[in-house]
Design a protein around this motif. Structure first.
Motif, PDB file in Angstrom:
ATOM      1  N   GLU A  92      23.197 -32.548  61.087  1.00  0.00           N
ATOM      2  CA  GLU A  92      24.228 -33.402  60.519  1.00  0.00           C
ATOM      3  C   GLU A  92      25.589 -32.875  60.981  1.00  0.00           C
ATOM      4  O   GLU A  92      25.798 -31.661  61.066  1.00  0.00           O
ATOM      5  CB  GLU A  92      24.173 -33.400  58.987  1.00  0.00           C
ATOM      6  CG  GLU A  92      22.955 -34.094  58.410  1.00  0.00           C
ATOM      7  CD  GLU A  92      23.010 -34.181  56.899  1.00  0.00           C
ATOM      8  OE1 GLU A  92      22.611 -35.221  56.356  1.00  0.00           O
ATOM      9  OE2 GLU A  92      23.445 -33.199  56.263  1.00  0.00           O
ATOM     10  N   TYR A  93      26.508 -33.806  61.258  1.00  0.00           N
ATOM     11  CA  TYR A  93      27.831 -33.435  61.747  1.00  0.00           C
ATOM     12  C   TYR A  93      28.912 -34.100  60.903  1.00  0.00           C
ATOM     13  O   TYR A  93      28.724 -35.190  60.372  1.00  0.00           O
ATOM     14  CB  TYR A  93      28.029 -33.895  63.204  1.00  0.00           C
ATOM     15  CG  TYR A  93      27.107 -33.250  64.213  1.00  0.00           C
ATOM     16  CD1 TYR A  93      27.520 -32.134  64.947  1.00  0.00           C
ATOM     17  CD2 TYR A  93      25.839 -33.769  64.455  1.00  0.00           C
ATOM     18  CE1 TYR A  93      26.686 -31.555  65.894  1.00  0.00           C
ATOM     19  CE2 TYR A  93      25.001 -33.197  65.395  1.00  0.00           C
ATOM     20  CZ  TYR A  93      25.427 -32.093  66.113  1.00  0.00           C
ATOM     21  OH  TYR A  93      24.594 -31.515  67.044  1.00  0.00           O
ATOM     22  N   THR A  94      30.055 -33.422  60.817  1.00  0.00           N
ATOM     23  CA  THR A  94      31.241 -34.002  60.214  1.00  0.00           C
ATOM     24  C   THR A  94      32.460 -33.397  60.896  1.00  0.00           C
ATOM     25  O   THR A  94      32.371 -32.313  61.499  1.00  0.00           O
ATOM     26  CB  THR A  94      31.284 -33.767  58.689  1.00  0.00           C
ATOM     27  OG1 THR A  94      32.380 -34.477  58.122  1.00  0.00           O
ATOM     28  CG2 THR A  94      31.400 -32.296  58.366  1.00  0.00           C
ATOM     29  N   VAL A  95      33.591 -34.079  60.839  1.00  0.00           N
ATOM     30  CA  VAL A  95      34.806 -33.659  61.533  1.00  0.00           C
ATOM     31  C   VAL A  95      35.973 -33.644  60.550  1.00  0.00           C
ATOM     32  O   VAL A  95      36.052 -34.496  59.652  1.00  0.00           O
ATOM     33  CB  VAL A  95      35.125 -34.611  62.710  1.00  0.00           C
ATOM     34  CG1 VAL A  95      36.422 -34.202  63.413  1.00  0.00           C
ATOM     35  CG2 VAL A  95      33.971 -34.630  63.705  1.00  0.00           C
ATOM     36  N   VAL A  96      36.881 -32.676  60.729  1.00  0.00           N
ATOM     37  CA  VAL A  96      38.097 -32.618  59.909  1.00  0.00           C
ATOM     38  C   VAL A  96      39.317 -32.516  60.817  1.00  0.00           C
ATOM     39  O   VAL A  96      39.243 -31.979  61.927  1.00  0.00           O
ATOM     40  CB  VAL A  96      38.093 -31.420  58.933  1.00  0.00           C
ATOM     41  CG1 VAL A  96      36.930 -31.503  57.973  1.00  0.00           C
ATOM     42  CG2 VAL A  96      38.072 -30.092  59.691  1.00  0.00           C
ATOM     43  N   ALA A  97      40.436 -33.034  60.354  1.00  0.00           N
ATOM     44  CA  ALA A  97      41.713 -32.881  61.040  1.00  0.00           C
ATOM     45  C   ALA A  97      42.413 -31.634  60.523  1.00  0.00           C
ATOM     46  O   ALA A  97      42.252 -31.250  59.349  1.00  0.00           O
ATOM     47  CB  ALA A  97      42.581 -34.114  60.816  1.00  0.00           C
ATOM     48  N   VAL A  98      43.204 -30.981  61.389  1.00  0.00           N
ATOM     49  CA  VAL A  98      43.849 -29.716  61.036  1.00  0.00           C
ATOM     50  C   VAL A  98      45.339 -29.793  61.319  1.00  0.00           C
ATOM     51  O   VAL A  98      45.766 -30.306  62.357  1.00  0.00           O
ATOM     52  CB  VAL A  98      43.246 -28.545  61.838  1.00  0.00           C
ATOM     53  CG1 VAL A  98      43.908 -27.223  61.463  1.00  0.00           C
ATOM     54  CG2 VAL A  98      41.735 -28.471  61.612  1.00  0.00           C
ATOM     55  N   ARG A  99      46.128 -29.276  60.354  1.00  0.00           N
ATOM     56  CA  ARG A  99      47.571 -29.173  60.514  1.00  0.00           C
ATOM     57  C   ARG A  99      48.044 -27.936  59.772  1.00  0.00           C
ATOM     58  O   ARG A  99      47.708 -27.754  58.592  1.00  0.00           O
ATOM     59  CB  ARG A  99      48.261 -30.420  59.952  1.00  0.00           C
ATOM     60  CG  ARG A  99      49.787 -30.359  59.982  1.00  0.00           C
ATOM     61  CD  ARG A  99      50.384 -31.627  59.393  1.00  0.00           C
ATOM     62  NE  ARG A  99      49.860 -31.870  58.062  1.00  0.00           N
ATOM     63  CZ  ARG A  99      49.816 -33.072  57.491  1.00  0.00           C
ATOM     64  NH1 ARG A  99      50.217 -34.136  58.159  1.00  0.00           N
ATOM     65  NH2 ARG A  99      49.348 -33.207  56.265  1.00  0.00           N
ATOM     66  N   HIS A 100      48.782 -27.064  60.434  1.00  0.00           N
ATOM     67  CA  HIS A 100      49.279 -25.827  59.826  1.00  0.00           C
ATOM     68  C   HIS A 100      48.134 -25.036  59.184  1.00  0.00           C
ATOM     69  O   HIS A 100      48.270 -24.492  58.078  1.00  0.00           O
ATOM     70  CB  HIS A 100      50.372 -26.121  58.800  1.00  0.00           C
ATOM     71  CG  HIS A 100      51.560 -26.816  59.376  1.00  0.00           C
ATOM     72  ND1 HIS A 100      52.348 -26.281  60.371  1.00  0.00           N
ATOM     73  CD2 HIS A 100      52.085 -28.046  59.110  1.00  0.00           C
ATOM     74  CE1 HIS A 100      53.316 -27.130  60.674  1.00  0.00           C
ATOM     75  NE2 HIS A 100      53.177 -28.207  59.938  1.00  0.00           N
ATOM     76  N   ASN A 101      47.010 -25.011  59.871  1.00  0.00           N
ATOM     77  CA  ASN A 101      45.808 -24.279  59.451  1.00  0.00           C
ATOM     78  C   ASN A 101      45.207 -24.813  58.154  1.00  0.00           C
ATOM     79  O   ASN A 101      44.398 -24.154  57.516  1.00  0.00           O
ATOM     80  CB  ASN A 101      46.096 -22.779  59.301  1.00  0.00           C
ATOM     81  CG  ASN A 101      44.841 -21.947  59.478  1.00  0.00           C
ATOM     82  OD1 ASN A 101      43.973 -22.265  60.295  1.00  0.00           O
ATOM     83  ND2 ASN A 101      44.714 -20.872  58.699  1.00  0.00           N
ATOM     84  N   GLN A 102      45.612 -26.001  57.755  1.00  0.00           N
ATOM     85  CA  GLN A 102      44.971 -26.670  56.621  1.00  0.00           C
ATOM     86  C   GLN A 102      44.118 -27.806  57.150  1.00  0.00           C
ATOM     87  O   GLN A 102      44.580 -28.615  57.973  1.00  0.00           O
ATOM     88  CB  GLN A 102      46.018 -27.244  55.662  1.00  0.00           C
ATOM     89  CG  GLN A 102      46.761 -26.207  54.865  1.00  0.00           C
ATOM     90  CD  GLN A 102      47.712 -26.849  53.873  1.00  0.00           C
ATOM     91  OE1 GLN A 102      48.219 -26.193  52.974  1.00  0.00           O
ATOM     92  NE2 GLN A 102      47.985 -28.124  54.006  1.00  0.00           N
ATOM     93  N   GLN A 103      42.892 -27.875  56.681  1.00  0.00           N
ATOM     94  CA  GLN A 103      42.037 -28.961  57.125  1.00  0.00           C
ATOM     95  C   GLN A 103      41.908 -30.017  56.042  1.00  0.00           C
ATOM     96  O   GLN A 103      41.881 -29.723  54.853  1.00  0.00           O
ATOM     97  CB  GLN A 103      40.654 -28.436  57.532  1.00  0.00           C
ATOM     98  CG  GLN A 103      39.826 -27.846  56.418  1.00  0.00           C
ATOM     99  CD  GLN A 103      38.485 -27.334  56.921  1.00  0.00           C
ATOM    100  OE1 GLN A 103      38.404 -26.658  57.943  1.00  0.00           O
ATOM    101  NE2 GLN A 103      37.415 -27.670  56.202  1.00  0.00           N
ATOM    102  N   GLY A 104      41.832 -31.263  56.481  1.00  0.00           N
ATOM    103  CA  GLY A 104      41.642 -32.369  55.550  1.00  0.00           C
ATOM    104  C   GLY A 104      40.210 -32.447  55.080  1.00  0.00           C
ATOM    105  O   GLY A 104      39.378 -31.578  55.385  1.00  0.00           O
ATOM    106  N   ASP A 105      39.910 -33.494  54.361  1.00  0.00           N
ATOM    107  CA  ASP A 105      38.551 -33.666  53.856  1.00  0.00           C
ATOM    108  C   ASP A 105      37.621 -34.082  54.989  1.00  0.00           C
ATOM    109  O   ASP A 105      38.058 -34.517  56.056  1.00  0.00           O
ATOM    110  CB  ASP A 105      38.517 -34.703  52.736  1.00  0.00           C
ATOM    111  CG  ASP A 105      37.509 -34.353  51.658  1.00  0.00           C
ATOM    112  OD1 ASP A 105      36.616 -33.531  51.935  1.00  0.00           O
ATOM    113  OD2 ASP A 105      37.630 -34.896  50.551  1.00  0.00           O
TER     114      ASP A 105
END
Length: 428
Positions: free
Chosen positions: A399-412
């Motif tokens: 199973e795979y999922t992807v998150v977006a990253v900004r300032h080392n914080q990842q979204g859901d």
């Protein structure tokens, strides 16, 4: 089995008698109390066998701690009494909690960072000793609350799942309680390669800004003015645990027997998603863990606030203000990645997803688990494009999922995609 009902008796050797320094007026900080009005409610629920039968309980006026007892308050008790505290505690994160004793105490463990967080790693015996000491020093009969008092106060006149409503989407809870949320998910993946996803009751769909236990009083109170009553740390209760409410008292008194090895625990913690106010927990008297704490109860109306408590209140407000400034400075978490798709060809998995509409997204991270329902582990980071190829696969259904990253914080996490099921050939 429900995790908050796991009974993990460690049978640590802990003194149950308190050595009092003197019999004069105590310098101990008295808890900030809230008067809970007299009234009746229906105790229990129809979902849990040990919370049945539902029965009416009528209580007289009593008081309950506005906050859970903090590290600073508990420190004065230990220093004044020389109470022999446990030196081991279940507190290290190791693929979730390592259910074995690890070096750590109420004032020195990896999950507490402030004197104004609720004290943990005490165990029920030390929590009860604290209340006895406080009662003897002040002349007021402080104690741990009964189970009925706790549920009545937590409900605060409501009949919904939580005092702030049923919150079916788990999006409102972060305004009121410290629970398993996106903040905690970020820290768990970063520090321990663990996840709330597929763990017990999952995570909430909001941000509460606390990865572990929070400084008390950072969230909205319930209608009675109590903070963190549903979730920050699990709270010790006076009652001995029994597996149903048959013959339970209808006046709010605690149920005690002569062979009480296990006590009731109520509420949840930052470590789990939120539990309904009627859900029960159980813990061994000798169990010492890092997600359990307590608050104080007292018969009758809340007493006047003594001078030493006034000093504590000022210090707490300073800590709360500093923590709120820190939280206000945290940038919003990136939006959830959408439209993740999977294609498998020639033994290679290709993932594609929609580019984030937020212009300041720096990169993406790919998470994978090797079995449906498993914990997502980081597979790749610093992905700039909106496509990724995984050639390191076998016959597992990934199973795979992807998150977006900004300032080392990842979204859901994005929607989850999985590889097709492979045929398995049995001999013969």
């Amino acid at each position: 089995m429900k995790l908050n009902k796991l009974i993990i008796p460690l049978f640590l050797s802990v003194n149950s008698a308190v050595i009092y320094a003197n019999q004069n007026a105590s310098e101990l900080i008295e808890p900030i109390m809230v008067t809970i009005p007299a009234g009746s409610f229906q105790m229990g629920n129809t979902e849990d066998e040990d919370a049945q039968p539902i029965h009416k309980v009528t209580l007289t006026e009593f008081s309950l701690g506005k906050y859970e007892v903090t590290v600073r308050e508990f420190r004065q008790f230990v220093e004044e009494t020389d109470y022999e505290m446990p030196t081991k505690c279940i507190h290290q994160l190791n693929g979730w909690f390592n259910y074995g004793e690890t070096n750590g105490s109420w004032e020195n463990n990896s999950l507490n960072t402030s004197d104004f967080q609720p004290v943990n790693c005490t165990g029920w015996l030390a929590a009860n000793a604290y209340t006895q000491c406080l009662a003897k020093k002040t002349g007021r009969p402080y104690r741990l609350p009964s189970e009925a008092e706790w549920e009545y106060a937590a409900r605060a006149g409501t009949t919904s799942k939580y005092y702030f409503g049923d919150d079916l989407e788990q999006a409102l809870v972060c305004e009121y309680e410290n629970t398993a949320d996106l903040t905690g998910e970020n820290i768990l993946q970063r520090d321990s390669s663990t996840s709330y996803v597929n763990f017990f009751n999952g995570k909430s769909n909001c941000v509460d800004h606390a990865a572990y236990a929070s400084i008390v009083g950072m969230y909205k109170p319930n209608p009675f003015g109590l903070h963190d009553i549903v979730s920050n740390v699990v709270e010790f209760i006076t009652d001995c645990y029994k597996d149903n409410y048959k013959n339970a008292h209808n006046n709010g008194q605690a149920w005690i027997d002569n062979d009480c090895k296990y006590r009731v625990a109520r509420g949840g913690s930052w470590h789990w998603n939120t539990f309904p106010v009627s859900q029960r927990g159980v813990v061994g008297e000798d169990f010492v863990g890092a997600v359990e704490g307590f608050r104080i109860a007292l018969d009758g109306a809340a007493p006047a606030i003594p001078s030493n408590t006034v000093k504590f209140i000022k210090a707490l407000k300073t800590a709360q203000r500093s923590e709120q400034l820190r939280r206000d400075a945290v940038l919003p978490y990136p939006a959830t990645v959408t439209n993740l798709k999977l294609d498998k060809e020639a033994g290679i998995i290709t993932l594609k997803w929609d580019k984030s509409s937020q212009s300041d997204i720096e990169s993406y991270r790919i998470y994978r688990n090797a079995a449906t329902g498993g914990v997502f582990k980081l597979l790749a980071a610093n992905i700039i494009e909106t496509t990724f190829k995984d050639a390191n696969i076998d016959n597992h259904q990934y199973e795979y999922t992807v998150v977006a990253v900004r300032h080392n914080q990842q979204g859901d996490y994005s929607n989850v995609v999985k590889t097709p099921t492979s045929w398995v050939h049995a001999p013969g």
